[in-house]
Design a protein around this motif. Structure first.
Motif, PDB file in Angstrom:
ATOM      1  N   CYS A 252       1.269   6.685  -6.858  1.00 30.05           N
ATOM      2  CA  CYS A 252       0.125   7.552  -7.236  1.00 30.05           C
ATOM      3  C   CYS A 252       0.415   9.021  -6.959  1.00 30.05           C
ATOM      4  O   CYS A 252       0.073   9.907  -7.725  1.00 30.05           O
ATOM      5  CB  CYS A 252      -1.137   7.121  -6.491  1.00 30.05           C
ATOM      6  N   LYS A 253       1.061   9.262  -5.820  1.00 32.59           N
ATOM      7  CA  LYS A 253       1.338  10.648  -5.432  1.00 32.59           C
ATOM      8  C   LYS A 253       2.267  11.300  -6.433  1.00 32.59           C
ATOM      9  O   LYS A 253       2.060  12.440  -6.874  1.00 32.59           O
ATOM     10  CB  LYS A 253       1.948  10.670  -4.032  1.00 32.59           C
TER      11      LYS A 253
ATOM     12  N   LYS B  14      -9.810   6.914  -9.336  1.00 36.66           N
ATOM     13  CA  LYS B  14      -9.734   7.805  -8.179  1.00 36.66           C
ATOM     14  C   LYS B  14      -8.818   8.982  -8.476  1.00 36.66           C
ATOM     15  O   LYS B  14      -9.104  10.135  -8.125  1.00 36.66           O
ATOM     16  CB  LYS B  14      -9.228   7.030  -6.971  1.00 36.66           C
ATOM     17  N   ASP B  15      -7.704   8.725  -9.174  1.00 42.89           N
ATOM     18  CA  ASP B  15      -6.787   9.806  -9.541  1.00 42.89           C
ATOM     19  C   ASP B  15      -7.463  10.798 -10.474  1.00 42.89           C
ATOM     20  O   ASP B  15      -7.253  12.016 -10.399  1.00 42.89           O
ATOM     21  CB  ASP B  15      -5.536   9.237 -10.199  1.00 42.89           C
TER      22      ASP B  15
ATOM     23  N   ASP C  36       2.257   1.689  -3.477  1.00 47.49           N
ATOM     24  CA  ASP C  36       1.231   2.183  -4.413  1.00 47.49           C
ATOM     25  C   ASP C  36       0.911   3.653  -4.163  1.00 47.49           C
ATOM     26  O   ASP C  36       0.690   4.444  -5.093  1.00 47.49           O
ATOM     27  CB  ASP C  36      -0.045   1.344  -4.275  1.00 47.49           C
ATOM     28  N   LYS C  37       0.868   4.005  -2.890  1.00 50.06           N
ATOM     29  CA  LYS C  37       0.566   5.390  -2.526  1.00 50.06           C
ATOM     30  C   LYS C  37       1.631   6.334  -3.050  1.00 50.06           C
ATOM     31  O   LYS C  37       1.347   7.419  -3.579  1.00 50.06           O
ATOM     32  CB  LYS C  37       0.441   5.508  -1.005  1.00 50.06           C
ATOM     33  N   GLU C  38       2.902   5.985  -2.905  1.00 47.97           N
ATOM     34  CA  GLU C  38       3.992   6.821  -3.381  1.00 47.97           C
ATOM     35  C   GLU C  38       3.958   6.972  -4.885  1.00 47.97           C
ATOM     36  O   GLU C  38       4.169   8.046  -5.438  1.00 47.97           O
ATOM     37  CB  GLU C  38       5.343   6.233  -2.937  1.00 47.97           C
TER      38      GLU C  38
ATOM     39  N   LEU D 293       0.822  -1.216   0.000  1.00 50.15           N
ATOM     40  CA  LEU D 293       0.000   0.000   0.000  1.00 50.15           C
ATOM     41  C   LEU D 293       0.851   1.260   0.000  1.00 50.15           C
ATOM     42  O   LEU D 293       0.550   2.251  -0.671  1.00 50.15           O
ATOM     43  CB  LEU D 293      -0.939   0.001   1.216  1.00 50.15           C
ATOM     44  N   GLU D 294       1.950   1.248   0.772  1.00 48.10           N
ATOM     45  CA  GLU D 294       2.837   2.398   0.817  1.00 48.10           C
ATOM     46  C   GLU D 294       3.474   2.648  -0.537  1.00 48.10           C
ATOM     47  O   GLU D 294       3.606   3.788  -0.995  1.00 48.10           O
ATOM     48  CB  GLU D 294       3.923   2.183   1.886  1.00 48.10           C
TER      49      GLU D 294
END
Length: 326
Positions: free
Chosen positions: A37-38, A96-97, A33-35, A30-31
């Motif tokens: 996407c960010k 979502k993005d 994927d989050k990075e 998750l971390e």
């Protein structure tokens, strides 16, 4: 503790370790994927923001109407949605993005609109935030309180109309009275009395009365043949009356002279010849018609020595209410 129990404990401990490892793997994923996407959204948003802002500025150069501004911004947002949707189809951006990017672009467009010259003057935004004002209810008035001293349009209008009606009635009444005839007792005075009477309207002036007297007297007194009203004087109760007054003026005001009332003209008594005016006060005496030339020669001799011009504001003799005491 039996061996079976020990085996179960060992089995549970291993199971917990495996679950812990799975949870840690999921958190790491998750971390990551989050990075990803960010970084992707930030990069694309920055590029998209700069591109859209430049495009809006280039298309809204100078004076632009509010409708044109909205249409340009709407088209730019639609174009960006289409580009983001294409990128999402290729796997570069998630749904979502896309939603987050669209919200940010709308926010940027809203603030860009404020910086561009237009005819809106930000009135519409202020109108959206207007809170409806609830009018205050008027408190009922106390009927026992005296409000007559306060301005009241309806009362003032009623009083104005009432005054106009009364004034109109008074004028009609005065016109009717002015056409009424009265008897004027007078004496042509040349040192002795020559008693006469004439009928005249209340609205006639002293000058008109003198003209009528000349017509009646010139056959008997030759000095009056070429005479005009301006050559004569009208003396009533030892007062020289100006020619512009009417008989109605004295009747309405109840004016008093030095020796009696000025509003009684049909006197039956004779011309006053006694020098004690107090004895004759209260009685009405006939008016005297006198040549001005005779008066100028004899004004130092009685009775001409007592005559004086009439002044409306001056009070002569005693009040008329005291006549009953005489």
């Amino acid at each position: 503790m039996s061996r079976a129990d020990e085996g179960r404990l060992i089995h549970l401990a291993k199971k917990r370790e495996r679950e812990k490892e799975d949870i840690e793997k999921q958190l790491r994923k998750l971390e990551e994927d989050k990075e990803k996407c960010k970084v992707g959204i930030t990069t694309k948003f920055t590029a998209n923001y700069e591109t859209m802002e430049e495009s809006v500025k280039s298309k809204t150069y100078g004076l632009v109407s509010l409708d044109d501004m909205k249409n340009i911004q709407k088209n730019e947002i639609s174009n960006r949605d289409l580009q983001v949707a294409r990128g999402s189809a290729s796997g570069s951006t998630s749904t979502k993005d896309l939603e987050e990017a669209r919200e940010k672009e709308e926010h940027v467009a809203k603030h860009t609109q404020k910086r561009v010259l237009s005819f809106a003057f930000e009135d519409e935004e202020e109108e959206e935030d207007v809170v409806p004002i609830i009018p205050k209810k008027r408190v009922g008035m106390d009927p026992t309180v005296d409000t007559s001293f306060l301005p009241d349009k309806e009362r003032e209008e009623f009083l104005r109309k009432k005054k106009e009606e009364l004034a109109a009635e008074w004028r009609v009444k005065q016109n009717t009275e002015k056409n009424e005839e009265i008897t004027v007792a007078y004496a042509y005075w040349d040192g002795s009395s020559h008693r006469k009477n004439m009928k005249i309207k209340k609205g006639n002036t002293i000058s008109q009365c003198l003209a009528r007297a000349i017509e009646a007297l010139k056959k008997e007194f030759t000095e009056l043949k070429s005479c005009t009203p301006e050559n004569l004087m009208f003396v009533k109760e030892d007062l020289i009356i100006p020619h512009f007054y009417t008989f109605q003026d004295f009747i309405v005001t109840k004016a008093m002279g030095k020796t009696g009332p000025l509003f009684v003209f049909d006197s039956a008594s004779d011309v006053r010849i006694r020098q004690d005016a107090a004895l004759d006060y209260g009685e009405s005496h006939p008016a005297k018609i006198v040549l001005r030339s005779w008066y100028e020669k004899n004004k130092h001799i009685y009775p001409a020595s007592r005559w004086e011009p009439f002044v409306p504001s001056k009070k002569y003799g005693r009040n008329f209410d005291d006549l009953s005491d005489l």
